[in-house]
Design an enzyme around this catalytic site. Structure first.
Site, PDB file in Angstrom:
ATOM      1  N   SER A 274       0.831  -1.197   0.000  1.00  0.00           N
ATOM      2  CA  SER A 274       0.000   0.000   0.000  1.00  0.00           C
ATOM      3  C   SER A 274       0.871   1.255   0.000  1.00  0.00           C
ATOM      4  CB  SER A 274      -0.906   0.002   1.234  1.00  0.00           C
ATOM      5  OG  SER A 274      -1.613   1.214   1.271  1.00  0.00           O
TER       6      SER A 274
ATOM      7  N   MET B 132     -11.984   5.315  -1.073  1.00  0.00           N
ATOM      8  CA  MET B 132     -12.697   5.523   0.196  1.00  0.00           C
ATOM      9  C   MET B 132     -13.323   6.904   0.127  1.00  0.00           C
ATOM     10  SD  MET B 132      -9.836   3.836   2.632  1.00  0.00           S
ATOM     11  CE  MET B 132      -8.609   3.947   1.358  1.00  0.00           C
TER      12      MET B 132
ATOM     13  N   HIS C  57      -1.181  -1.070  -4.216  1.00  0.00           N
ATOM     14  CA  HIS C  57      -2.487  -0.695  -3.664  1.00  0.00           C
ATOM     15  C   HIS C  57      -2.456   0.812  -3.405  1.00  0.00           C
ATOM     16  CE1 HIS C  57      -6.245  -1.429  -1.462  1.00  0.00           C
ATOM     17  NE2 HIS C  57      -5.800  -0.548  -0.568  1.00  0.00           N
TER      18      HIS C  57
ATOM     19  N   MET D  67     -12.260  -5.329   4.460  1.00  0.00           N
ATOM     20  CA  MET D  67     -11.489  -4.396   5.290  1.00  0.00           C
ATOM     21  C   MET D  67     -11.287  -5.026   6.661  1.00  0.00           C
ATOM     22  SD  MET D  67     -10.759  -1.920   3.363  1.00  0.00           S
ATOM     23  CE  MET D  67      -9.819  -1.100   4.655  1.00  0.00           C
TER      24      MET D  67
ATOM     25  N   ASP E 116      -4.566   4.045  -2.010  1.00  0.00           N
ATOM     26  CA  ASP E 116      -5.698   4.452  -1.166  1.00  0.00           C
ATOM     27  C   ASP E 116      -6.106   5.890  -1.424  1.00  0.00           C
ATOM     28  OD1 ASP E 116      -6.163   2.120   0.463  1.00  0.00           O
ATOM     29  OD2 ASP E 116      -4.211   2.501   1.376  1.00  0.00           O
TER      30      ASP E 116
ATOM     31  N   HIS F 159      -8.216   1.907  -4.405  1.00  0.00           N
ATOM     32  CA  HIS F 159      -9.234   1.703  -3.374  1.00  0.00           C
ATOM     33  C   HIS F 159      -9.857   3.056  -3.054  1.00  0.00           C
ATOM     34  CE1 HIS F 159      -9.864   0.520   1.176  1.00  0.00           C
ATOM     35  NE2 HIS F 159     -11.004   0.676   0.534  1.00  0.00           N
TER      36      HIS F 159
ATOM     37  N   ASP G 228      -7.466  -6.106   3.452  1.00  0.00           N
ATOM     38  CA  ASP G 228      -6.799  -4.813   3.561  1.00  0.00           C
ATOM     39  C   ASP G 228      -6.860  -4.280   4.987  1.00  0.00           C
ATOM     40  OD1 ASP G 228      -5.702  -2.331   3.073  1.00  0.00           O
ATOM     41  OD2 ASP G 228      -7.421  -1.550   1.951  1.00  0.00           O
TER      42      ASP G 228
ATOM     43  N   MET H  10      -8.638   8.771  -0.184  1.00  0.00           N
ATOM     44  CA  MET H  10      -9.511   9.128   0.954  1.00  0.00           C
ATOM     45  C   MET H  10      -9.981  10.565   0.808  1.00  0.00           C
ATOM     46  SD  MET H  10      -7.166   7.603   3.982  1.00  0.00           S
ATOM     47  CE  MET H  10      -6.569   5.926   3.955  1.00  0.00           C
TER      48      MET H  10
HETATM   49  C1  DX5 Z   1      -6.754   1.747   5.312  1.00  0.00           C
HETATM   50  C2  DX5 Z   1      -6.242   1.532   3.922  1.00  0.00           C
HETATM   51  C3  DX5 Z   1      -5.220   0.466   3.840  1.00  0.00           C
HETATM   52  C4  DX5 Z   1      -3.907   0.820   4.499  1.00  0.00           C
HETATM   53  C5  DX5 Z   1      -3.266  -0.472   4.920  1.00  0.00           C
HETATM   54  O1  DX5 Z   1      -7.768   2.666   5.270  1.00  0.00           O
HETATM   55  O2  DX5 Z   1      -7.302   1.166   3.067  1.00  0.00           O
HETATM   56  O3  DX5 Z   1      -4.973   0.101   2.483  1.00  0.00           O
HETATM   57  O4  DX5 Z   1      -3.055   1.525   3.656  1.00  0.00           O
HETATM   58  O5  DX5 Z   1      -2.184  -0.184   5.715  1.00  0.00           O
HETATM   59  P1  DX5 Z   1      -1.615  -1.218   6.796  1.00  0.00           P
HETATM   60  O6  DX5 Z   1      -1.211  -2.426   6.039  1.00  0.00           O
HETATM   61  O7  DX5 Z   1      -0.466  -0.476   7.396  1.00  0.00           O
HETATM   62  O8  DX5 Z   1      -2.708  -1.505   7.777  1.00  0.00           O
HETATM   63 ZN    ZN Z   2      -6.798   0.278   1.088  1.00  0.00          ZN
END
Ligand code: DX5
Ligand code: ZN
Length: 223
Positions: free
Chosen positions: A8, A68, A33, A137, A35, A66, A175, A37
């Site tokens: 990630s 969010m 990956h 998740m 993220d 991903h 994840d 947000m």
């Molecule tokens: C959380 C993210 C994850 C995060 C995972 O909201 O969607 O993808 O980056 O990070 P670790 O592996 O450190 O929990």
């Molecule tokens: Zn993620």
């Protein structure tokens, strides 16, 4: 099929993003990956499509994006244009999930649905045929480096059974809080993609950590 490892980018050093992406390029990792947000669906803000474009320039592996974000249908095409190979939206953020999955597929990206820890896998019953990926998740989304929620393991098992009964080629991705301590149990439960943020980037030797995650001794179970 051997399982996939998706480091990630959220856990990378943003001041040296290109360096960290190049470092992962040289590992056995399968996807990046990424993220996204929005500070609304989740309390944190990460980055948008322009940064995904920057990541795409250096990345030699597919981008697993991903989202969010609330109403992700507003952004599907722009993330696809920015270089997303897979696009996952949250069940909880979509009023018309069926339509949104079709929208993703129309762009040519793999379509994924992510489920928050409180959302039961049974709710996917009527859209599973449209999913290439389901993201379980295993933390509440919004931040890297959180503790793995044990219940997620049971959700992976239940989802894996649903997929087997329906005989669908859906990949189960996990994840949040994933690392060498729980990877093997997750794979045994049916996970096929492991997202790893801090367990890779904060380790002393990220290259070796990816190697270990990729080469856990269980592939014979599902070869
Ligand atoms: C959380 C993210 C994850 C995060 C995972 O909201 O969607 O993808 O980056 O990070 P670790 O592996 O450190 O929990
Ligand atoms: Zn993620």
């Amino acid at each position: 099929m051997k399982h996939l490892i998706a480091p990630s980018v959220l856990a990378a050093d943003f001041g040296n993003l290109e360096r960290d992406i190049e470092m992962i390029n040289e590992t056995e990792a399968d996807w990046f990956h990424v993220d996204i947000m929005d500070g609304n669906f989740v309390p944190n803000i990460s980055f948008g499509a322009d940064i995904v474009k920057v990541i795409k320039k250096t990345a030699k592996k597919p981008l697993d994006v991903h989202l969010m974000v609330e109403k992700p249908e507003r952004y599907i095409e722009s993330f696809r244009d920015a270089g997303a190979d897979n696009i996952s939206v949250h069940y909880e953020a979509c009023t018309h999930l069926h339509r949104t999955l079709e929208q993703i597929k129309k762009t040519g990206a793999l379509a994924g649905v992510a489920l928050n820890p409180h959302t039961p896998v049974a709710l996917l019953e009527d859209v599973l045929e449209l999913c290439d990926i389901v993201v379980i998740m295993s933390v509440n989304p919004g931040f890297g480096g959180q503790k793995f929620i044990y219940q997620s393991l049971l959700k992976v098992k239940a989802l894996s059974e649903m997929i087997t009964i329906k005989n669908l080629p859906v990949l189960i991705e996990v994840d949040g809080g994933v690392g060498l301590q729980n990877a093997e149990s997750l794979l045994q439960a049916g996970a096929r993609v492991l997202v790893a943020g801090n367990s890779v980037f904060a380790s002393d030797n990220p290259h070796q950590t990816v190697y270990h995650l990729k080469n856990l001794g269980i592939h014979t179970l599902y070869a």
